[in-house]
Design a protein around this motif. Sequence first.
Motif, PDB file in Angstrom:
ATOM      1  N   PRO A  70       2.956  22.753  -2.410  1.00 34.05           N
ATOM      2  CA  PRO A  70       2.726  23.796  -3.411  1.00 34.05           C
ATOM      3  C   PRO A  70       1.240  24.101  -3.537  1.00 34.05           C
ATOM      4  CG  PRO A  70       3.248  21.700  -4.455  1.00 34.05           C
ATOM      5  CD  PRO A  70       3.490  21.521  -3.002  1.00 34.05           C
ATOM      6  N   PRO A  71       0.908  25.298  -4.039  1.00 29.16           N
ATOM      7  CA  PRO A  71      -0.501  25.688  -4.083  1.00 29.16           C
ATOM      8  C   PRO A  71      -1.350  24.820  -5.008  1.00 29.16           C
ATOM      9  CG  PRO A  71       0.864  27.264  -5.264  1.00 29.16           C
ATOM     10  CD  PRO A  71       1.794  26.350  -4.538  1.00 29.16           C
ATOM     11  N   ARG A  72      -0.746  24.237  -6.033  1.00 30.36           N
ATOM     12  CA  ARG A  72      -1.486  23.376  -6.948  1.00 30.36           C
ATOM     13  C   ARG A  72      -0.604  22.200  -7.339  1.00 30.36           C
ATOM     14  NH1 ARG A  72      -4.317  26.735  -5.323  1.00 30.36           N
ATOM     15  NH2 ARG A  72      -5.828  28.048  -6.394  1.00 30.36           N
ATOM     16  N   VAL A  82      -4.463  27.239 -16.405  1.00 32.89           N
ATOM     17  CA  VAL A  82      -4.207  28.560 -15.853  1.00 32.89           C
ATOM     18  C   VAL A  82      -3.171  29.328 -16.673  1.00 32.89           C
ATOM     19  CG1 VAL A  82      -3.346  29.779 -13.805  1.00 32.89           C
ATOM     20  CG2 VAL A  82      -4.882  27.844 -13.543  1.00 32.89           C
ATOM     21  N   ASN A  83      -2.292  28.606 -17.366  1.00 31.53           N
ATOM     22  CA  ASN A  83      -1.253  29.263 -18.151  1.00 31.53           C
ATOM     23  C   ASN A  83      -1.763  29.820 -19.483  1.00 31.53           C
ATOM     24  OD1 ASN A  83       0.848  28.769 -16.273  1.00 31.53           O
ATOM     25  ND2 ASN A  83       1.045  26.674 -17.018  1.00 31.53           N
ATOM     26  N   ASN A  88      -3.975  34.793  -8.130  1.00 29.55           N
ATOM     27  CA  ASN A  88      -2.734  34.238  -7.612  1.00 29.55           C
ATOM     28  C   ASN A  88      -2.977  32.780  -7.239  1.00 29.55           C
ATOM     29  OD1 ASN A  88      -0.907  33.520  -5.156  1.00 29.55           O
ATOM     30  ND2 ASN A  88       0.113  35.272  -6.100  1.00 29.55           N
ATOM     31  N   LEU A  89      -2.067  31.881  -7.625  1.00 27.48           N
ATOM     32  CA  LEU A  89      -2.286  30.453  -7.394  1.00 27.48           C
ATOM     33  C   LEU A  89      -2.386  30.115  -5.910  1.00 27.48           C
ATOM     34  CD1 LEU A  89       0.013  28.718 -10.033  1.00 27.48           C
ATOM     35  CD2 LEU A  89      -2.479  28.839 -10.002  1.00 27.48           C
ATOM     36  N   ALA A  90      -1.658  30.829  -5.075  1.00 29.11           N
ATOM     37  CA  ALA A  90      -1.632  30.483  -3.660  1.00 29.11           C
ATOM     38  C   ALA A  90      -2.874  30.954  -2.914  1.00 29.11           C
ATOM     39  CB  ALA A  90      -0.385  31.080  -3.008  1.00 29.11           C
ATOM     40  N   THR A  91      -3.395  32.119  -3.263  1.00 28.81           N
ATOM     41  CA  THR A  91      -4.503  32.699  -2.501  1.00 28.81           C
ATOM     42  C   THR A  91      -5.812  32.779  -3.272  1.00 28.81           C
ATOM     43  OG1 THR A  91      -3.871  34.940  -3.182  1.00 28.81           O
ATOM     44  CG2 THR A  91      -2.878  34.081  -1.156  1.00 28.81           C
ATOM     45  N   GLY A  92      -5.766  32.628  -4.581  1.00 29.15           N
ATOM     46  CA  GLY A  92      -6.961  32.794  -5.387  1.00 29.15           C
ATOM     47  C   GLY A  92      -7.052  34.203  -5.927  1.00 29.15           C
TER      48      GLY A  92
END
Length: 221
Positions: free
Chosen positions: A107-109, A175-176, A206-210
Amino acid sequence: MQRGSLQPGCTEFFSAKSPISIMDSLSSLLLGSSFLLAAAVFLGHHDGASTATTTHLHFYMHDDYTGPIPSAMRVVSGRSLLQASSPASTTAVFDGNDTAPASTPPPPRQFGDIVVLNNPLTEGPDAGSARVGTAQGFGVRVLERGVVTDLSMHVVLEAGEHRGSSVAVKGRIDVNVAVRESVVGGGTGRFRLARGYMVSRNYDYNLATGGVVEIDLYLQH
């Protein structure tokens, strides 16, 4: 002439004081000096507070995990550490055709991740906007569920009247949460002995790409 035998019309200029009287005088003098010193410190402190400069800086941080030269990179994966410490991770699992299952990307994080930052700061949200500085530091994911980072970052300014100065930021980034606050613990150059806070919010992220994060710094120095 003997002491105590003054003639009429004469005045005695010298008189003997007891040791107790001398000690009382010294005590009064020291007490008065202490009050004067305390007053000077108090007035100096308040005079310095009244002349403190307040500065507001506003810019956008580009937190890019993709592309040929990413500005942010995960250097330690919490998932990798957990797998390495698990005996089950060393055992391959195969199906009836003896083919290895396709690995799923992490997962991204996740808890335990360490991310290093070297993010450009710009005047506007567009990547082509005028560059004003760099945000350098690292973040550690500190929550098992959710995306919470313990952030340590230096905001280094490269343009304008504050060029060459920097600010040290420390904070808990969830982030939330729409608006996050972090602490300014000091600075260099024009911002020596600075104190204040940083407000950050996602602009296009976006969490996956920034993506892009909007930042406001409020400083007293």
